[in-house]
Motif scaffolding. Structure first.
Motif, PDB file in Angstrom:
ATOM      1  N   VAL A   5       0.852  -1.192   0.000  1.00 36.39           N
ATOM      2  CA  VAL A   5       0.000   0.000   0.000  1.00 36.39           C
ATOM      3  C   VAL A   5       0.884   1.237   0.000  1.00 36.39           C
ATOM      4  CG1 VAL A   5      -1.781   1.293   1.205  1.00 36.39           C
ATOM      5  CG2 VAL A   5      -1.842  -1.215   1.221  1.00 36.39           C
ATOM      6  N   GLU A   6       0.767   2.028  -1.056  1.00 30.78           N
ATOM      7  CA  GLU A   6       1.522   3.270  -1.157  1.00 30.78           C
ATOM      8  C   GLU A   6       0.727   4.428  -0.557  1.00 30.78           C
ATOM      9  OE1 GLU A   6       2.189   1.157  -5.235  1.00 30.78           O
ATOM     10  OE2 GLU A   6       0.531   1.571  -3.869  1.00 30.78           O
ATOM     11  N   SER A   7       1.452   5.411  -0.070  1.00 35.45           N
ATOM     12  CA  SER A   7       0.830   6.634   0.431  1.00 35.45           C
ATOM     13  C   SER A   7       1.837   7.768   0.310  1.00 35.45           C
ATOM     14  CB  SER A   7       0.383   6.473   1.889  1.00 35.45           C
ATOM     15  OG  SER A   7       1.489   6.183   2.722  1.00 35.45           O
ATOM     16  N   GLY A   8       1.339   8.993   0.468  1.00 29.91           N
ATOM     17  CA  GLY A   8       2.226  10.148   0.483  1.00 29.91           C
ATOM     18  C   GLY A   8       2.213  10.995  -0.772  1.00 29.91           C
ATOM     19  N   GLY A   9       1.478  10.555  -1.770  1.00 33.53           N
ATOM     20  CA  GLY A   9       1.411  11.353  -2.986  1.00 33.53           C
ATOM     21  C   GLY A   9       0.606  12.621  -2.778  1.00 33.53           C
ATOM     22  N   GLY A  10       0.638  13.489  -3.785  1.00 34.73           N
ATOM     23  CA  GLY A  10      -0.126  14.731  -3.688  1.00 34.73           C
ATOM     24  C   GLY A  10       0.304  15.731  -4.731  1.00 34.73           C
ATOM     25  N   LEU A  11      -0.128  16.962  -4.530  1.00 33.77           N
ATOM     26  CA  LEU A  11       0.186  18.070  -5.431  1.00 33.77           C
ATOM     27  C   LEU A  11       1.251  18.936  -4.775  1.00 33.77           C
ATOM     28  CD1 LEU A  11      -0.409  19.879  -7.910  1.00 33.77           C
ATOM     29  CD2 LEU A  11      -2.222  20.950  -6.537  1.00 33.77           C
ATOM     30  N   VAL A  12       2.303  19.231  -5.523  1.00 36.29           N
ATOM     31  CA  VAL A  12       3.401  20.033  -5.009  1.00 36.29           C
ATOM     32  C   VAL A  12       3.920  20.934  -6.118  1.00 36.29           C
ATOM     33  CG1 VAL A  12       5.148  18.275  -5.537  1.00 36.29           C
ATOM     34  CG2 VAL A  12       5.567  19.905  -3.694  1.00 36.29           C
ATOM     35  N   GLN A  13       4.452  22.081  -5.739  1.00 37.88           N
ATOM     36  CA  GLN A  13       5.042  22.981  -6.727  1.00 37.88           C
ATOM     37  C   GLN A  13       6.426  22.493  -7.123  1.00 37.88           C
ATOM     38  OE1 GLN A  13       4.894  26.972  -5.073  1.00 37.88           O
ATOM     39  NE2 GLN A  13       2.927  27.350  -6.072  1.00 37.88           N
ATOM     40  N   ALA A  14       6.842  22.873  -8.303  1.00 38.25           N
ATOM     41  CA  ALA A  14       8.190  22.532  -8.762  1.00 38.25           C
ATOM     42  C   ALA A  14       9.221  23.029  -7.742  1.00 38.25           C
ATOM     43  CB  ALA A  14       8.451  23.150 -10.126  1.00 38.25           C
ATOM     44  N   LEU A  20       7.155   9.396  -0.275  1.00 38.59           N
ATOM     45  CA  LEU A  20       6.232   8.291  -0.486  1.00 38.59           C
ATOM     46  C   LEU A  20       6.583   7.144   0.447  1.00 38.59           C
ATOM     47  CD1 LEU A  20       6.054   8.181  -4.387  1.00 38.59           C
ATOM     48  CD2 LEU A  20       4.769   9.620  -2.794  1.00 38.59           C
ATOM     49  N   SER A  21       5.546   6.448   0.894  1.00 34.85           N
ATOM     50  CA  SER A  21       5.724   5.260   1.724  1.00 34.85           C
ATOM     51  C   SER A  21       5.069   4.071   1.040  1.00 34.85           C
ATOM     52  CB  SER A  21       5.089   5.459   3.101  1.00 34.85           C
ATOM     53  OG  SER A  21       5.686   6.540   3.789  1.00 34.85           O
ATOM     54  N   CYS A  22       5.639   2.911   1.270  1.00 38.71           N
ATOM     55  CA  CYS A  22       5.074   1.663   0.754  1.00 38.71           C
ATOM     56  C   CYS A  22       5.102   0.652   1.897  1.00 38.71           C
ATOM     57  CB  CYS A  22       5.874   1.159  -0.430  1.00 38.71           C
ATOM     58  SG  CYS A  22       5.383  -0.477  -1.009  1.00 38.71           S
ATOM     59  N   ALA A  23       3.937   0.380   2.444  1.00 36.22           N
ATOM     60  CA  ALA A  23       3.829  -0.555   3.566  1.00 36.22           C
ATOM     61  C   ALA A  23       3.480  -1.937   3.040  1.00 36.22           C
ATOM     62  CB  ALA A  23       2.768  -0.072   4.538  1.00 36.22           C
ATOM     63  N   ALA A  24       4.267  -2.913   3.436  1.00 36.19           N
ATOM     64  CA  ALA A  24       4.049  -4.292   3.007  1.00 36.19           C
ATOM     65  C   ALA A  24       3.414  -5.093   4.135  1.00 36.19           C
ATOM     66  CB  ALA A  24       5.365  -4.928   2.600  1.00 36.19           C
ATOM     67  N   SER A  25       2.569  -6.037   3.751  1.00 40.19           N
ATOM     68  CA  SER A  25       1.966  -6.963   4.707  1.00 40.19           C
ATOM     69  C   SER A  25       1.845  -8.330   4.066  1.00 40.19           C
ATOM     70  CB  SER A  25       0.597  -6.457   5.162  1.00 40.19           C
ATOM     71  OG  SER A  25      -0.294  -6.360   4.072  1.00 40.19           O
TER      72      SER A  25
END
Length: 122
Positions: A5-14, A20-25
């Motif tokens: 499961v990835e998380s941490g994406g979004g909108l950011v200025q240049a 980003l995080s990727c949690a494994a289970s």
């Protein structure tokens, strides 16, 4: 089976940063090759970074700006993205490769997350 499961994406200025995080289970991925890939609209999925134990590799387009790391206790892999550019805009996926070896080829990875959108505005 491994779930990612990835998380941490979004909108950011240049010029900005995201982590980003990727949690494994399902099982430990501490000894597995973990990779980050990205796919922009109309383009093929491309390799970004990978880590196995403490060895890392990066695509030329992100080298020096992105850093991949892992927390084995948390069964999680991270992608720190600095100095972001509009061309970094894509859906970012993490993946795990359960066999021996080190590869940057998407088809050789066994499990994938659902992806997280990163949008960099100019």
């Amino acid at each position: 089976q491994v779930q990612l499961v990835e998380s941490g994406g979004g909108l950011v200025q240049a010029g900005g940063s995201l982590r980003l995080s990727c949690a494994a289970s399902g099982r430990s991925v501490s000894n597995s090759l973990m990779g980050w890939f990205r796919q922009a609209p109309g383009k093929e999925r491309e390799f970004v970074a990978a880590i196995k134990w403490s060895s890392t590799t990066y695509s030329d387009s992100v080298k020096g700006r992105f850093t991949i790391s892992r927390d084995n206790a948390a069964n999680t892999v991270y992608l720190q993205m600095n100095s972001l550019k509009p061309e970094d805009t894509a859906v970012y996926y993490c993946a795990v490769q359960m066999s021996v070896g080190f590869t940057t080829t998407p088809s050789q990875y066994h499990y994938w997350g659902q992806g997280t959108q990163v949008t960099v505005s100019s």
